[in-house]
Design an enzyme around this catalytic site. Structure first.
Site, PDB file in Angstrom:
ATOM      1  N   ASP A  84       0.821  -1.218   0.000  1.00 44.24           N
ATOM      2  CA  ASP A  84       0.000   0.000   0.000  1.00 44.24           C
ATOM      3  C   ASP A  84       0.853   1.264   0.000  1.00 44.24           C
ATOM      4  O   ASP A  84       0.424   2.314   0.488  1.00 44.24           O
ATOM      5  CB  ASP A  84      -0.948   0.018   1.210  1.00 44.24           C
ATOM      6  CG  ASP A  84      -1.928  -1.145   1.194  1.00 44.24           C
ATOM      7  OD1 ASP A  84      -2.347  -1.560   0.097  1.00 44.24           O
ATOM      8  OD2 ASP A  84      -2.271  -1.653   2.278  1.00 44.24           O
ATOM      9  N   GLY A  85       2.049   1.178  -0.582  1.00 43.35           N
ATOM     10  CA  GLY A  85       2.965   2.314  -0.549  1.00 43.35           C
ATOM     11  C   GLY A  85       3.331   2.869  -1.904  1.00 43.35           C
ATOM     12  O   GLY A  85       4.218   3.718  -2.004  1.00 43.35           O
TER      13      GLY A  85
END
Length: 297
Positions: free
Chosen positions: A241-242
């Site tokens: 999720d980066g």
């Protein structure tokens, strides 16, 4: 069943191209690009530009749509000639045909709201892409998807079969699609798979990143007592999720909302955020720089 795209729209895009450029900022870039297109007889339809940190000699980004007569036959020579300008200004660049629809694979698990939103946009002609296939680790949406003439592949995933499932995914998509959309596909994608599609896998995360990374973000948000929840569409990288963020949105909530309320409110945010991000990607409106994006929406 095919999406309702008008003949007028197809004709309008027949000779249209999109140019994306990023390079160190300096005087003369716009003049050089515009002059090049003018000399080729091209007509610029739309132009958007942005300079990142201009006071520090930052980076310059530009997106141009232009019409060029007999584009199909002239595009390769156009690119060869433009490479001289690109070299002079140290550009990273691309020129694509607007009439070539990007082929998408959509991966989905049990929740259908993001998939349904994309299918609705596709049917209405607002998503100018080809949905080449839907892949799911569950079988619930087969009838719906196949009723639209879209191939549906059911590939179950367990801890023991994850590697084999991903190998089958890669067999289906490699060389067959331009981008992969994770429409609430609740499995982590391996770095090996991501390497085949750099900045071409779009995920919808059900929180306003960087808050509440990972699983059960609505429960995390409820436990924290937040007053705003959101959703984030981003490119997938090895960092969970980066990856570079394409689009986000939020909505206010209150202490009266329980976890189920947050999920219900969040579903609406998720579906609209993902649809915007996918649409901008297929229309070549996104330039990735390091872990950020410039989005000419």
């Amino acid at each position: 069943m095919v999406p309702k795209i008008t003949k007028q729209k197809n004709n309008a895009l027949a000779n249209r191209a999109r140019m994306l450029v990023s390079c160190p900022d300096q005087p003369g870039i716009v003049a050089a690009v515009s002059r090049f297109l003018f000399d080729y007889g091209a007509n610029i339809i739309q132009s958007d530009q942005y300079t990142m940190e201009p006071a520090q000699g930052g980076l310059f980004f530009i997106r141009i749509e232009f019409d060029l007569e007999d584009l199909d036959n002239r595009r390769q020579q156009l690119k060869a000639d433009f490479s001289k300008i690109a070299e002079k200004f140290s550009m990273e660049w691309s020129i694509t045909r607007a009439s070539r629809k990007k082929r998408l694979a959509i991966l989905v698990s049990k929740e259908d709201h993001c998939l349904l939103e994309l299918l609705w946009h596709w049917q209405s002609g607002d998503l100018d892409a080809e949905i080449a296939m839907v892949i799911s680790n569950h079988n619930e949406m087969r009838d719906l998807v196949e009723s639209l003439g879209i191939p549906y592949h059911h590939i179950p995933v367990t801890a023991d079969t994850k590697a084999e499932a991903e190998r089958r995914h890669l067999e289906l998509v490699k060389g067959n699609v331009d981008a992969i959309i994770l429409a609430r596909y609740m499995q982590i994608i391996s770095p090996t798979f991501i390497e085949h599609f750099p900045n071409k896998i779009i995920n919808i995360h059900h929180s306003f990143l960087p808050a509440f990374v990972g699983g059960k973000p609505y429960a995390q948000a409820h436990n924290r007592g937040v007053k705003i929840i959101g959703a984030t569409a981003h490119y997938v990288t090895e960092e969970l999720d980066g990856g570079p963020i394409i689009e986000q949105d939020v909505q206010r909530v209150s202490h009266r909302d329980n976890v189920d309320d947050l999920k219900r409110i969040g579903r609406h945010i998720e579906r609209t955020v993902l649809a915007k991000a996918v649409n901008w990607h297929v229309e070549d409106r996104v330039i990735v720089h390091e872990n950020k994006t410039v989005v000419f929406s």
